[in-house]
Design a protein around this motif. Structure first.
Motif, PDB file in Angstrom:
ATOM      1  N   ASP A   1      44.601 -34.007 -32.589  1.00 14.72           N
ATOM      2  CA  ASP A   1      44.134 -35.360 -32.913  1.00 14.72           C
ATOM      3  C   ASP A   1      44.989 -36.414 -32.225  1.00 14.72           C
ATOM      4  O   ASP A   1      46.026 -36.121 -31.651  1.00 14.72           O
ATOM      5  N   TRP A   2      44.510 -37.664 -32.266  1.00 15.54           N
ATOM      6  CA  TRP A   2      45.190 -38.793 -31.631  1.00 15.54           C
ATOM      7  C   TRP A   2      46.414 -39.287 -32.390  1.00 15.54           C
ATOM      8  O   TRP A   2      47.112 -40.180 -31.924  1.00 15.54           O
ATOM      9  N   ASN A   3      46.666 -38.787 -33.589  1.00 16.16           N
ATOM     10  CA  ASN A   3      47.717 -39.358 -34.432  1.00 16.16           C
ATOM     11  C   ASN A   3      49.081 -39.399 -33.763  1.00 16.16           C
ATOM     12  O   ASN A   3      49.875 -40.295 -34.047  1.00 16.16           O
TER      13      ASN A   3
ATOM     14  N   ARG B   1      38.953 -31.122 -38.808  1.00 17.26           N
ATOM     15  CA  ARG B   1      38.294 -32.437 -38.821  1.00 17.26           C
ATOM     16  C   ARG B   1      39.312 -33.509 -38.465  1.00 17.26           C
ATOM     17  O   ARG B   1      40.492 -33.390 -38.770  1.00 17.26           O
ATOM     18  N   TYR B   2      38.832 -34.564 -37.819  1.00 11.37           N
ATOM     19  CA  TYR B   2      39.698 -35.686 -37.456  1.00 11.37           C
ATOM     20  C   TYR B   2      38.901 -36.974 -37.577  1.00 11.37           C
ATOM     21  O   TYR B   2      37.796 -37.082 -37.051  1.00 11.37           O
ATOM     22  N   ASP B   3      39.453 -37.949 -38.288  1.00  9.56           N
ATOM     23  CA  ASP B   3      38.854 -39.277 -38.410  1.00  9.56           C
ATOM     24  C   ASP B   3      37.392 -39.185 -38.869  1.00  9.56           C
ATOM     25  O   ASP B   3      36.498 -39.796 -38.289  1.00  9.56           O
ATOM     26  N   ASN B   4      37.150 -38.394 -39.918  1.00  8.81           N
ATOM     27  CA  ASN B   4      35.814 -38.183 -40.488  1.00  8.81           C
ATOM     28  C   ASN B   4      34.818 -37.603 -39.494  1.00  8.81           C
ATOM     29  O   ASN B   4      33.614 -37.850 -39.595  1.00  8.81           O
ATOM     30  N   ALA B   5      35.283 -36.866 -38.538  1.00  9.41           N
ATOM     31  CA  ALA B   5      34.405 -36.245 -37.544  1.00  9.41           C
ATOM     32  C   ALA B   5      34.844 -34.802 -37.327  1.00  9.41           C
ATOM     33  O   ALA B   5      35.951 -34.408 -37.676  1.00  9.41           O
ATOM     34  N   SER B   6      33.955 -34.031 -36.743  1.00 15.19           N
ATOM     35  CA  SER B   6      34.286 -32.655 -36.398  1.00 15.19           C
ATOM     36  C   SER B   6      33.609 -32.294 -35.082  1.00 15.19           C
ATOM     37  O   SER B   6      32.670 -32.970 -34.645  1.00 15.19           O
TER      38      SER B   6
ATOM     39  N   HIS C   1      31.309 -35.357 -29.063  1.00 16.74           N
ATOM     40  CA  HIS C   1      32.161 -34.378 -29.751  1.00 16.74           C
ATOM     41  C   HIS C   1      31.854 -32.936 -29.371  1.00 16.74           C
ATOM     42  O   HIS C   1      32.169 -32.013 -30.117  1.00 16.74           O
TER      43      HIS C   1
ATOM     44  N   TRP D   1      37.504 -34.436 -29.678  1.00 15.42           N
ATOM     45  CA  TRP D   1      37.591 -35.759 -30.289  1.00 15.42           C
ATOM     46  C   TRP D   1      37.760 -36.867 -29.255  1.00 15.42           C
ATOM     47  O   TRP D   1      37.698 -38.047 -29.584  1.00 15.42           O
TER      48      TRP D   1
ATOM     49  N   SER E   1      50.113 -33.071 -35.184  1.00 14.86           N
ATOM     50  CA  SER E   1      48.922 -33.307 -34.366  1.00 14.86           C
ATOM     51  C   SER E   1      48.724 -32.183 -33.354  1.00 14.86           C
ATOM     52  O   SER E   1      47.706 -32.129 -32.674  1.00 14.86           O
TER      53      SER E   1
END
Length: 95
Positions: free
Chosen positions: A38-40, A14-19, A87, A82, A48
């Motif tokens: 993820d974008w982190n 999961r990333y940023d409350n999404a999957s 998605h 993401w 990441s």
């Protein structure tokens, strides 16, 4: 002798409350996981990135190299899940 590598767009973290939204039309084994999760961070040494995914395909590349493959191609059918509005790296909601 050419070996091709599919840099996948799927991922199950999961990333940023999404999957990821998996496609009901594509079996899980065809939903190739990508390394950038993820974008982190764009730093490949950060968490990441997951360099352990897709071990079978990476093993195939090493075996191709051992058997004297001399051309290696990287391709992608989709951005990471993401990065997509829906998605779903398998395509649009309307197919």
């Amino acid at each position: 002798n050419i070996a091709r590598y599919n840099a996948g767009g799927s991922g199950y973290r999961r990333y940023d409350n999404a999957s990821m939204v998996p496609s009901p039309n594509i079996p899980r084994w065809k939903q190739i996981e990508g390394f950038w999760e993820d974008w982190n961070s764009t730093d490949p040494s950060s968490n990441s990135w997951n360099w352990t995914v897709d071990a079978r395909q990476r093993s195939m590349l090493l075996k191709a190299q051992e058997r004297n493959a001399d051309t290696f191609e990287l391709f992608s059918n989709s951005p990471m899940w993401w990065m997509l509005c829906n998605h779903n790296p398998s395509g649009s909601n309307r197919g």
